[in-house]
Design an enzyme around this catalytic site. Sequence first.
Site, short mmCIF file in Angstrom:
data_model
loop_
_atom_site.label_atom_id
_atom_site.label_comp_id
_atom_site.label_asym_id
_atom_site.label_seq_id
_atom_site.Cartn_x
_atom_site.Cartn_y
_atom_site.Cartn_z
N HIS A 177 -9.98 1.72 0.05
CA HIS A 177 -8.53 1.54 0.15
C HIS A 177 -8.27 0.76 -1.21
O HIS A 177 -8.34 -0.34 -1.30
CB HIS A 177 -8.06 0.85 1.49
CG HIS A 177 -6.63 0.71 1.73
ND1 HIS A 177 -5.66 1.19 0.70
CD2 HIS A 177 -5.70 -0.01 2.22
CE1 HIS A 177 -4.39 1.00 1.19
NE2 HIS A 177 -4.48 0.09 1.90
N CYS A 192 0.69 -1.36 -0.08
CA CYS A 192 0.15 0.04 -0.01
C CYS A 192 0.94 1.18 -0.02
O CYS A 192 0.26 2.56 0.04
CB CYS A 192 -0.95 0.06 1.23
SG CYS A 192 -1.89 -1.55 1.19
N HIS A 235 -2.97 8.14 5.93
CA HIS A 235 -3.10 6.74 5.08
C HIS A 235 -4.14 6.10 5.78
O HIS A 235 -4.90 5.23 5.19
CB HIS A 235 -1.82 6.06 5.46
CG HIS A 235 -1.95 4.52 5.00
ND1 HIS A 235 -1.84 4.21 3.56
CD2 HIS A 235 -2.13 3.46 5.40
CE1 HIS A 235 -1.95 3.18 3.36
NE2 HIS A 235 -2.00 2.42 4.42
#
Lengths: 119, 426
Positions: B353, B178, B316
């Site tokens: 996400h 990620c 994040h």
Amino acid sequence: MPSPSDTPDALARFPREVRDAFALVRSDQAPAALRLIIEAALRDYLPSASPFSKNAPILDEHRLIEDLGFDSLAIAETVFFFEDIFQVRIDNQDILALHTVGELHAYVARRLREQNKTA
Amino acid sequence: MPASIHRPVITGLGFITPIGNDRAAVTDSLREGRHGLSRVEWVGNPDLPVKLAGTIKEFSVEATHPRDWTWPAAYPIPRETLRGLAPHGVFALCAATQALADAALTPDDIAGDPYTGLFCASAGSARLLHHHLGQLDAARGERGNPMGVVSSIAGTLNFNLGAHFHIHGAVCGFVSACASSSHALGYAMDEIRLGRLQRIIVVGAEEHNAETLLPFSSMRALATTDDPALASCPFDGRRSGFVGAGGATALVIESAELATRRQARIYAELAGWGQSSDGYSIAISHPEGAGLRLAIQRALADACVSPAQIDYVNAHATSTPIGDRAEALALRAVFADTHAAPFISSTKGLTGHPLSAAGAMEAAFCALAIDGGFTPGNAHLRQPDPTCDGLRLPVDSLDTAPAIALNNSSGFGGSNVCHVLRRFTP
């Protein structure tokens, strides 16, 4: 081996006449229908940069690379298409010996005959 | 890195995201707090606990053969390009095409240019890899799709987009889960600053199908509610996991001198970046956010800005209990403990996400905020986790633009990457 009525997913995007031709070839009723499938596949995988006119007839003597403008990747794609719909394996050395449309047709026809004998 | 005369700036943005497929739609969604989550049913099993994903609209790329896909007509894709693409490759190609147009660049402007590069990030296409290996397995290894490799492995974006756009400067892929596209953006900044390249297209993309997202359910990392307002609620005490998403974002990064010379619109300057590694767990954030804190501090130092100068942080925070807590503690250590008080939000409340694509997407959101005069909020935040005490977490978006913004990313293995973006002044 698939039954004659099975239409492979790879043929789903082709016109009805091509799928009908596949059924005929599979049932061994009309080997000549194979020519229709081969021409449809060649037109489908014809590189967009090919100098070959899209509406021109494809003849047996046409060379895959020099006349139709195929590159090695497009040939690999076309070969896999035939492998996939007919469930046959085509070896590299056989591909290298195929230069023209007629040779391709004869080769696929021979492999199908061999397959039918062993089925 | 010492101060460089080559300042990297953002001159083009392209979005294929759950909250919109162009800059205007994305801006509206961010301003209005409009999410892009949709109900999904995977592998024909309605009993799966995962009910939502951040999905891409106007595209149909579920089939395993590219010729069966559909996408907006504004993006013509030749057969020679389409044959090697994965579903997320279509998203990426469309986003990159859009970003180039946004930067007032034509394909001919970049084709063959030795100073234009392409940096990409994705996890590859688990869906196509699964399909092609299944096909190979069924044929006992005797035949397989010749495009099986290039369309599915990690790197598929670089292979395909590099060839499609005729990139000559450099083509590279980044894989750090990620944090992947954040790494791509960071190293793109360095290549510009070092003077090696003058323009880099940075692309992050992922798929939102079962093959990409369902394995995260096995890790117990996904939210299991079907209520979009509850499913993705970063920093909220009720959070239970993240909502997986797909899509692509592309940024055109250029040296300021090139951008100025060709009178390009400049969204923001990429002022600095920093990275670090937790060195703690393969999948769990450091409990005190130590690695992320170090990456933030390095980014601030690289940009020569103090915590007090940061106006906005795009966090994040994915809505997982452990990850959000670690980030909140890192942010408190850098900001609250030094009496700095930037606005902080996680836009994943709206988008879900998108894994590798998150960093590029959220850097682009920061650029939109700086250029567009707003600050994104935390749309689904109702009961902030107590670990967020001292952090400014607006629920609604604000009509004030950050002059300087920080963008955080973290990935598996404790990979942390942060960027500092600021309003460009010549």
